[in-house]
Each structure stands twice: as structure tokens, then as C-alpha cells.
Design a protein around this motif. Structure first.
Motif, short mmCIF file in Angstrom:
data_model
loop_
_atom_site.label_atom_id
_atom_site.label_comp_id
_atom_site.label_asym_id
_atom_site.label_seq_id
_atom_site.Cartn_x
_atom_site.Cartn_y
_atom_site.Cartn_z
N ALA A 187 0.81 -1.22 0.00
CA ALA A 187 0.00 0.00 0.00
C ALA A 187 0.85 1.27 0.00
O ALA A 187 0.29 2.38 0.03
CB ALA A 187 -0.93 0.01 1.21
N GLU A 196 -3.78 3.15 -10.08
CA GLU A 196 -3.41 2.60 -8.78
C GLU A 196 -1.98 3.02 -8.43
O GLU A 196 -1.02 2.29 -8.70
CB GLU A 196 -3.51 1.06 -8.82
CG GLU A 196 -3.45 0.42 -7.46
CD GLU A 196 -3.68 -1.08 -7.52
OE1 GLU A 196 -4.35 -1.60 -6.63
OE2 GLU A 196 -3.20 -1.73 -8.47
N TYR A 198 0.24 2.78 -6.20
CA TYR A 198 0.75 2.08 -5.03
C TYR A 198 1.70 0.97 -5.49
O TYR A 198 1.62 0.50 -6.63
CB TYR A 198 -0.39 1.48 -4.20
CG TYR A 198 -1.43 2.49 -3.78
CD1 TYR A 198 -1.17 3.38 -2.74
CD2 TYR A 198 -2.64 2.58 -4.45
CE1 TYR A 198 -2.10 4.34 -2.37
CE2 TYR A 198 -3.59 3.54 -4.09
CZ TYR A 198 -3.30 4.42 -3.05
OH TYR A 198 -4.22 5.36 -2.70
N ARG A 200 1.61 -2.09 -4.97
CA ARG A 200 0.93 -3.32 -5.42
C ARG A 200 0.64 -3.32 -6.92
O ARG A 200 0.36 -4.38 -7.49
CB ARG A 200 -0.36 -3.53 -4.65
CG ARG A 200 -1.39 -2.42 -4.78
CD ARG A 200 -2.68 -2.78 -4.04
NE ARG A 200 -3.62 -1.67 -4.03
CZ ARG A 200 -3.76 -0.82 -3.01
NH1 ARG A 200 -3.00 -0.97 -1.93
NH2 ARG A 200 -4.63 0.16 -3.07
#
Length: 342
Positions: A187, A196, A198, A200
Motif C-alpha cells: 500500500a 493505482e 501504489y 501493489r
């Protein structure tokens, strides 16, 4: 689909699985029980990480609605039995490591001057250097976690001068990426080329790159790609569809297709995975299954194994290949493929 219906279906499935697993031999033939559970596991393996997390949560909620006791404990084992409780970040990292090893094994000892027909103008050496660069770039991003874009050309990735040494250099870069990705909070914020921002994001991104380029190498050396696990292929296709609107050379052609309301359906015959793409609004919306189509009939449906669909979307296979079953408007598929490939 309502939350009540989802909860009811999850509870019913968890109860059925538990009943099968705990049945006596004189009630249910063990071979039949194993086949049923294997078939169910095969279907669930086709789900992407987000769907697997959601189903894990539904199974756990169903179990906890039961009073404490043996039945609750058996229901709580259902997710683990199907691997739904795995950390999706670490699962993606493990998948990257596995497919990177397969890639290194595939190209090690091969002539780096071998042409790669699915990447016109590239040799096997070019392909390996590119994939090693992707892994090295991603390692820098998950380690340094910059807030703004960093291009691979700006980094000292130090590929060897001799292309025959690229496989070893690639393997080292891949190991360094997976080690870095395992050590970092998924995260943690970092710039990404999508929605996204992040850490991940990067194991999924690198996995998608690796499985497609592994197929490129296999096709270059043997004429065909080995089958991909349905879940891995589904995850890579999810990632591609989620990222495509943020890639200008894909998003802009898709915005000008002039096919508003057209629905393209991709059905994986080796799992329950399917994707519905609805064109319009200067781009497209997508969902697993038909939920995103608003009940509209597909304009075009393509059916194949999940890995074959992934390679079709990336134009590694031609839609005329007999492995694909096509119904509806072929022009829509051709237009999408022309606009949407990396």
C-alpha cells in the motif's frame, strides 16, 4: 447482483463444499467428491485477485454467521482450501518469480539473433533486454517510490554488451525485483502509469509483461506458446483492461472507434472467467461477466482459453486461428484489436 444474493450464493457454495468434504464414504464416493472439489477449484482459479478477495470475505462472513462449533470451523476452512486467503500481492510476486524463471530457462542458450515474429523487427536478444529493463525499472520504483514518472532510460540498468549474456542479466534483474517487491508494503504510494499509485501495481504490471513476453519467446523458438494457468492469464487480462485507459497510444485510438454501445464479450472456456467491454463515452467500460453491459446482448463474443484470450488481445494470435470461436460482428473485434494492443 444484490448483496443479499451474493451472500446467499456464497453461503450455499461454502455449505455445499463443507458437506462434500465431511461426507462419509458410504454417503458419497471419495473419487466423486474429489472431482467435484477439483472442478470447483478450477473454476475459482479463473478469478482475478479482487474477485478472490471478495469471495474470501463472503465465505468468512457466512462462516461467522454460524454459532461457534464444528460446522463454523469447517466453513472457515473453505477459503484456505481453494487458496482464496492468499495475500494477493505476494501471490503476484511469486507468479512473477515463477514466470521469470521460465523465461530465463527458455532463452538461455538460444541464439539471441533469433527473430521474434510476434514483435516485428525484434530479435530474442532485444526481447530479453527489454524484459530485463522492465524488471529493473520496476525494482527502482518499488524501492525508491518516486512521486513522479521515472523512465527506464534514466536508470543505470547496465545490460551487458554481449547479447548472449542477456539471459543471466535478466534473471538477476528479475530476482532483484521480486526481492524488493516482497520487502515493501504493497500500500506504499508510488507513481504508476494507471489508476493505482501504489506498490501493489507493479507485481501485476511485471507479471503481465513477463507472461506475454514468455509467450513471444516460446513462439519464436518453438512456433507456439505453452498454456497459461487460467488464474494467471485472467489476472494479466484484468491488468491490461484496467491500465489501457491511461496509456495514450491505446486510449486515443479506442476513443475514436465510433462504436458507442457496442459490446465485446470474452469468454474463457477453461474457467468461469469472462469479460464484458462496453464501448462509448470516449473510451470503454469493462467488467467481469456481463454486469457492465446493462443487460445488452454482446455485439461480438470470442471464446477460448484465458491465456489464448490474453494473447489475442495483445495480438500474439490472430483472430482467424481455429482456437478462437467467434460469434457476432467480426469488424468490432478487428477494430478493437487494431486500437487496443500494446
Amino acid at each position: 447482483m444484490s448483496d443479499a444474493l451474493l451472500n446467499a450464493l456464497a453461503e450455499a457454495l461454502a455449505g455445499l463444499v463443507t458437506a462434500v468434504e465431511t461426507s462419509d464414504e458410504d454417503v458419497l464416493d471419495p473419487d466423486t467428491a474429489v472431482k467435484w472439489l477439483e472442478d470447483t477449484g478450477h473454476v475459482l482459479a479463473g478469478l482475478g485477485a479482487a474477485d478472490r478477495r471478495a469471495l474470501d470475505g463472503l465465505f468468512r462472513e457466512a462462516a461467522l454467521r454460524e454459532p461457534p462449533g464444528a460446522r463454523r470451523e469447517e466453513l472457515l476452512k473453505v477459503s484456505a482450501g481453494f487458496g482464496l486467503d492468499e495475500d494477493p500481492h505476494l501471490a503476484a510476486v511469486d507468479a512473477v518469480a515463477d514466470h521469470a524463471r521460465r523465461y530465463a530457462d527458455t532463452v538461455r542458450g538460444a541464439d539471441p539473433a533469433t527473430p521474434v515474429p510476434t514483435c516485428p523487427g525484434w530479435t530474442l536478444g532485444d526481447l530479453t533486454r527489454h524484459l530485463g529493463t522492465v524488471h529493473g525499472w520496476a525494482e527502482h520504483l518499488v524501492t525508491a517510490r518516486p512521486a513522479t514518472r521515472v523512465r527506464a532510460a534514466e536508470l543505470p540498468l547496465d545490460p551487458p554488451a554481449d547479447p548472449s549474456s542477456y539471459p543471466g542479466w535478466f534473471a538477476d534483474r528479475a530476482e532483484r525485483f521480486t526481492a524488493a517487491a516482497r520487502a515493501v508494503d504493497p500500500a506504499a504510494p508510488v507513481w504508476s502509469p494507471g489508476a493505482e499509485p501504489y506498490v501493489r501495481h507493479y507485481p501485476r504490471h511485471v507479471l503481465a509483461e513477463t507472461v506475454v513476453h514468455l509467450a513471444d519467446a516460446e513462439i519464436a523458438l518453438t512456433g507456439t506458446a505453452r498454456p497459461l494457468a487460467p488464474g494467471t492469464a485472467a489476472e494479466a487480462l484484468d491488468h491490461h483492461l484496467a491500465t489501457a485507459p491511461y496509456i495514450p497510444w491505446i486510449a486515443e485510438p479506442l476513443a475514436h472507434l465510433d462504436r458507442d454501445g457496442a459490446v465485446l464479450r470474452l469468454d474463457a472456456r477453461d474457467s468461469a472467467a469472462s469479460w464484458t467491454l462496453v464501448l462509448g463515452g470516449g473510451g470503454f467500460a469493462w467488467s467481469r461477466g456481463s454486469l457492465g453491459s446493462g443487460g445488452a446482448e454482446p455485439t461480438t463474443t470470442v471464446t477460448a482459453d484465458a491465456g489464448e484470450l490474453l494473447l489475442l488481445v495483445h495480438r500474439r494470435y490472430d483472430a482467424d486461428d481455429p482456437r478462437f470461436a467467434l460469434t457476432g460482428d467480426r469488424d468490432l473485434l478487428d477494430d478493437w484489436l487494431a486500437a487496443g494492443a500494446l
